[in-house]
Design an enzyme around this catalytic site. Structure first.
Site, PDB file in Angstrom:
ATOM      1  N   ASP A  51      42.630  33.501  28.083  1.00 47.54           N
ATOM      2  CA  ASP A  51      43.769  33.527  27.152  1.00 47.54           C
ATOM      3  C   ASP A  51      44.836  32.516  27.548  1.00 47.54           C
ATOM      4  OD1 ASP A  51      43.684  36.037  29.100  1.00 47.54           O
ATOM      5  OD2 ASP A  51      45.763  35.380  28.970  1.00 47.54           O
ATOM      6  N   GLU A  78      32.622  40.822  33.120  1.00 45.09           N
ATOM      7  CA  GLU A  78      32.699  39.531  33.818  1.00 45.09           C
ATOM      8  C   GLU A  78      31.482  39.337  34.717  1.00 45.09           C
ATOM      9  OE1 GLU A  78      37.571  39.312  34.418  1.00 45.09           O
ATOM     10  OE2 GLU A  78      36.364  40.510  35.766  1.00 45.09           O
TER      11      GLU A  78
HETATM   12  N1  SAH Z   1      41.951  44.683  27.627  1.00 46.82           N
HETATM   13  C1  SAH Z   1      40.974  44.739  28.672  1.00 46.82           C
HETATM   14  C2  SAH Z   1      41.664  44.866  29.983  1.00 46.82           C
HETATM   15  C3  SAH Z   1      41.691  43.569  30.653  1.00 46.82           C
HETATM   16  S1  SAH Z   1      42.725  43.528  32.018  1.00 46.82           S
HETATM   17  C4  SAH Z   1      40.030  45.867  28.400  1.00 46.82           C
HETATM   18  O1  SAH Z   1      40.194  46.495  27.384  1.00 46.82           O
HETATM   19  O2  SAH Z   1      39.101  46.126  29.165  1.00 46.82           O
HETATM   20  C5  SAH Z   1      42.557  41.884  32.415  1.00 46.82           C
HETATM   21  C6  SAH Z   1      41.483  41.508  33.406  1.00 46.82           C
HETATM   22  O3  SAH Z   1      41.223  40.144  33.215  1.00 46.82           O
HETATM   23  C7  SAH Z   1      41.981  41.635  34.839  1.00 46.82           C
HETATM   24  O4  SAH Z   1      40.924  41.957  35.693  1.00 46.82           O
HETATM   25  C8  SAH Z   1      42.596  40.269  35.139  1.00 46.82           C
HETATM   26  O5  SAH Z   1      42.285  39.792  36.435  1.00 46.82           O
HETATM   27  C9  SAH Z   1      42.008  39.328  34.069  1.00 46.82           C
HETATM   28  N2  SAH Z   1      42.986  38.647  33.181  1.00 46.82           N
HETATM   29  C10 SAH Z   1      42.590  37.814  32.174  1.00 46.82           C
HETATM   30  N3  SAH Z   1      43.676  37.302  31.539  1.00 46.82           N
HETATM   31  C11 SAH Z   1      44.779  37.803  32.148  1.00 46.82           C
HETATM   32  C12 SAH Z   1      46.194  37.640  31.934  1.00 46.82           C
HETATM   33  N4  SAH Z   1      46.699  36.861  30.995  1.00 46.82           N
HETATM   34  N5  SAH Z   1      47.040  38.335  32.737  1.00 46.82           N
HETATM   35  C13 SAH Z   1      46.553  39.137  33.720  1.00 46.82           C
HETATM   36  N6  SAH Z   1      45.240  39.331  33.954  1.00 46.82           N
HETATM   37  C14 SAH Z   1      44.338  38.671  33.192  1.00 46.82           C
END
Ligand code: SAH
Length: 242
Positions: free
Chosen positions: A199, A13
């Protein structure tokens, strides 16, 4: 000169922002925490950017509330910023009019998964509910939509979480903002949460798949809107100095 600290959870990000602003890595603010810091100057703004770093054992990014609070605390203590910006990605509901890549500013930030029905003020304490007055004004001037930024520690959502989230008008579900708002409130430092949608939580695709597919696009849009925000802050700081 106005001091701005940006707190960003994931390096993916932060990357477009670091590049666009030409920030350079500085020595870490904590000898213990894996967070990383970058610094530079943009117009008349002094900028520090903190990312939460990665887990030393698991190698993944330190998303979620504890790394966010601790990184924010170190940053508030070390940099004494005039303003904290939490830039990041989020989930949103298509049904409420959100689209992938939309960028919002939080007018209110709350926890959605801290349910403490103990009477007294415990329920309100659990929810947090931080109103961001200066962010509302900035959003208006930038023409950006506002949202309720809802923080919890899961990427997916339980039916209970979903019911709570749907009660809000425009929802940005993410994992850090309220944790940062809590510590920023102790320092009496204003916070702007700016969030880009990766998303749609009511689409037929899984949140994890959509997140991965849209992270780069959402981060690019985030960078563009953060830059507009910094331009506005620089202009305001100029006017104040004149
Ligand atoms: N799958 C990712 C992990 C992402 S965690 C990886 O493999 O690296 C999600 C990150 O994006 C968090 O920092 C959160 O703030 C944000 N985020 C984006 N969409 C989200 C959602 N639907 N629910 C919670 N956090 C979300």
């Amino acid at each position: 000169m106005k001091r701005i600290t940006m707190i960003v959870a994931m390096k993916q990000e932060a990357a477009p922002l670091i590049e666009q602003l030409g920030l350079t890595e500085t020595s870490d603010i904590s000898p213990i925490l894996p967070c990383k810091t970058f610094a530079g100057q943009y117009k008349n703004l002094s900028i520090n950017l903190v990312i939460n770093g990665s887990d030393p054992l698991l190698g993944v990014e330190n998303v979620g509330t504890q790394p966010a609070t601790l990184a924010a605390h170190e940053a508030l203590r070390n940099f004494a910023p005039d303003l904290v910006i939490n830039a990041g990605t989020c989930g949103a509901f298509a049904e409420k009019g959100s689209k992938i890549g939309d960028v919002y500013i939080g007018e209110r930030i709350r926890f959605f998964d801290r349910r403490i029905p103990l009477g007294g003020n415990y329920e309100a304490y659990g929810h947090g509910n931080y109103r961001c007055e200066s962010a509302i004004e900035l959003a208006e001037q930038l023409g950006l939509p506002t949202s309720t930024v809802c923080t919890g520690n899961s990427l997916d959502m339980s039916p209970t979480d979903e019911a709570i989230l749907r009660e809000e008008e425009i929802v940005n579900k993410e994992m850090e903002a309220a944790a940062i708002a809590w510590i920023a409130s102790h320092y009496k430092t204003p916070l702007v949460a700016i969030k880009s949608v990766t998303d749609l939580m009511d689409s037929e695709h899984s949140t994890a798949d959509e997140f991965a597919a849209n992270l780069a696009l959402a981060s690019k849009n985030l960078q563009e809107e953060v830059l507009r925000l910094l331009d506005l802050l620089a202009l305001q700081s100029d006017t104040a100095a004149a």
